[in-house]
Design an enzyme around this catalytic site. Structure first.
Site, PDB file in Angstrom:
ATOM      1  N   GLU A 192       0.827  -1.203   0.000  1.00 25.68           N
ATOM      2  CA  GLU A 192       0.000   0.000   0.000  1.00 25.68           C
ATOM      3  C   GLU A 192       0.860   1.252   0.000  1.00 25.68           C
ATOM      4  OE1 GLU A 192      -3.180  -0.004  -0.253  1.00 25.68           O
ATOM      5  OE2 GLU A 192      -3.917  -1.929   0.490  1.00 25.68           O
ATOM      6  N   VAL A 211      -9.476   3.889 -16.506  1.00 25.62           N
ATOM      7  CA  VAL A 211     -10.326   2.948 -15.774  1.00 25.62           C
ATOM      8  C   VAL A 211     -10.205   3.289 -14.306  1.00 25.62           C
ATOM      9  CG1 VAL A 211     -10.791   0.539 -15.206  1.00 25.62           C
ATOM     10  CG2 VAL A 211      -9.990   1.145 -17.500  1.00 25.62           C
ATOM     11  N   ARG A 226      -5.172  12.894  -8.748  1.00 29.81           N
ATOM     12  CA  ARG A 226      -5.464  12.340 -10.073  1.00 29.81           C
ATOM     13  C   ARG A 226      -6.834  12.796 -10.578  1.00 29.81           C
ATOM     14  NH1 ARG A 226      -6.513   5.851  -8.947  1.00 29.81           N
ATOM     15  NH2 ARG A 226      -8.399   6.061  -7.679  1.00 29.81           N
ATOM     16  N   TYR A 261      -3.228   5.893 -22.013  1.00 28.13           N
ATOM     17  CA  TYR A 261      -3.948   5.403 -20.842  1.00 28.13           C
ATOM     18  C   TYR A 261      -3.475   6.174 -19.607  1.00 28.13           C
ATOM     19  CZ  TYR A 261      -5.787   2.500 -17.145  1.00 28.13           C
ATOM     20  OH  TYR A 261      -6.465   2.081 -16.038  1.00 28.13           O
ATOM     21  N   LYS A 299      -1.454  -0.434 -12.746  1.00 30.15           N
ATOM     22  CA  LYS A 299      -2.046   0.527 -13.686  1.00 30.15           C
ATOM     23  C   LYS A 299      -1.079   0.802 -14.842  1.00 30.15           C
ATOM     24  CE  LYS A 299      -4.759   2.756 -10.041  1.00 30.15           C
ATOM     25  NZ  LYS A 299      -4.377   1.772  -8.998  1.00 30.15           N
TER      26      LYS A 299
END
Length: 357
Positions: free
Chosen positions: A130, A188, A198, A237, A252
């Protein structure tokens, strides 16, 4: 006299041959030494003679309560890592060399075994994938852990979400990258939070260029089988992480963008962290632009220039993506570095180390 000279000549030749043989032997030894010293260690090259005994790794509980089989010589059978015993039976605590604790379960209330006598030399490892903001209060773990296992490059054991491995000679063929795609930018996202950096960048970018958004947030979830085919239809992306943290580069980028065949536009770790693990000209970092508007205009121009766009995939000629998804592989990796780890290391302030971003 002639016979004497012949014998002397033969003797000289033998001496010369012996000297040459010795020099050749020394040269081979030196060459082998240089290769051993400077070539990167590949776990699959370890032999069973690497260590005189097994290293026992005890996983105190399985991450996210999802267990996997540990039957047989699992680390060797699956990953060619020898003399590495991975167990999850707590009865093995007295003989374990390393005991691993995954942080998510500690946050949820799992207790450390302070009630058990800790064998001398046993190392306790703190493991987390994390970002720091999600690791909870680590102040109570001062002077407890001897080892960190995280995605960070400065961890004792680094377990990235993915990495690039050199292709073998027969793998050097590159899949053609479609240059006529249906969407300019795709993203996504399921866990949308307006306060995330973000989310703010997305809002600014979508005012400049069209961004196709999939996921629970927009009620257009993608089944796993459709994820990569959908991304392959996008020029770019948004591999935006949910946290801006040191070395925090997740699937990602590795899976969604790299394997999906879109150029990743990245945000999460600092630019230098991406440059340290990725080939040049294989990604676009938000921080490389003075404004999000400049970024959007660059993406538009790049998509229209097929030659320049295709250059963002030249890395595929030499490299292939390796994803790390199995906790067993991550844990077996401890054994490849066990002998080189400091014997007496203790994290006196784990919280400070984790938050050093």
């Amino acid at each position: 006299m002639g016979c004497h000279n012949t014998k002397k000549s033969v003797f000289s030749s033998m001496k010369m041959g012996l000297v040459i043989s010795i020099l050749c032997f020394l040269s081979l030894c030196l060459l082998n030494g240089w290769q051993t010293r400077f070539q990167p260690i590949n776990p699959s090259s370890f032999s069973n003679r690497s260590r005189s005994r097994n290293v026992t790794i005890l996983l105190w509980y399985w991450p996210f309560h999802r267990s996997f089989s540990l039957r047989g010589d699992m680390c060797w059978d699956l990953y060619r890592i020898p003399r590495c015993r991975l167990v999850d039976q707590r009865s093995m605590f007295p003989s374990a060399d390393v005991v691993v604790f995954h942080n998510r379960e500690l946050v949820q209330g799992q207790k450390l075994p302070f009630d058990l006598p800790r064998p001398q030399g046993q190392r306790w490892a703190w493991m987390s994938l994390e970002a720091p903001v999600y690791n909870g209060n680590l102040g109570k773990y001062a002077n407890i852990f001897n080892m960190t296992i995280t995605y960070r490059r400065d961890s004792d054991i680094t377990i990235p979400y993915g990495q690039l491995l050199p292709k073998a000679a027969e793998e050097h063929l590159v899949d053609d990258v479609p240059l006529n795609k249906s969407s300019l930018v795709c993203w996504v996202v399921s866990n949308y939070r307006s306060q995330h950096k973000r989310s703010q960048v997305y809002k600014e970018l979508s005012a400049v260029v069209p961004v196709k958004v999939y996921g629970r947030w927009t009620k257009t979830p993608l089944p796993s089988r459709a994820l990569l085919p959908t991304i392959s239809g996008c020029y770019f992306y948004l591999a935006f992480e949910n946290s801006l943290s040191k070395d925090y580069i997740t699937e990602k980028l590795w899976r969604n963008a790299y394997q999906g065949g879109a150029v990743p536009v990245v945000m999460g770790a600092p630019l230098g962290d991406y440059k340290a693990v990725l080939p040049p000209n294989s990604f676009i970092h938000v921080d490389e632009f003075a404004s999000v508007k400049d970024l959007g205009e660059y993406l538009q121009q790049l998509a229209e220039d097929k030659k320049r766009y295709s250059e963002y995939f030249t890395w595929k000629q030499q490299w292939k993506v390796k994803l790390y998804t199995d906790w067993r592989e991550r844990l077996c990796k401890i054994c490849t570095q066990y002998d080189s780890l400091p014997q007496q290391k203790v994290y006196s302030d784990l919280e400070a180390w984790v938050n050093n971003t």
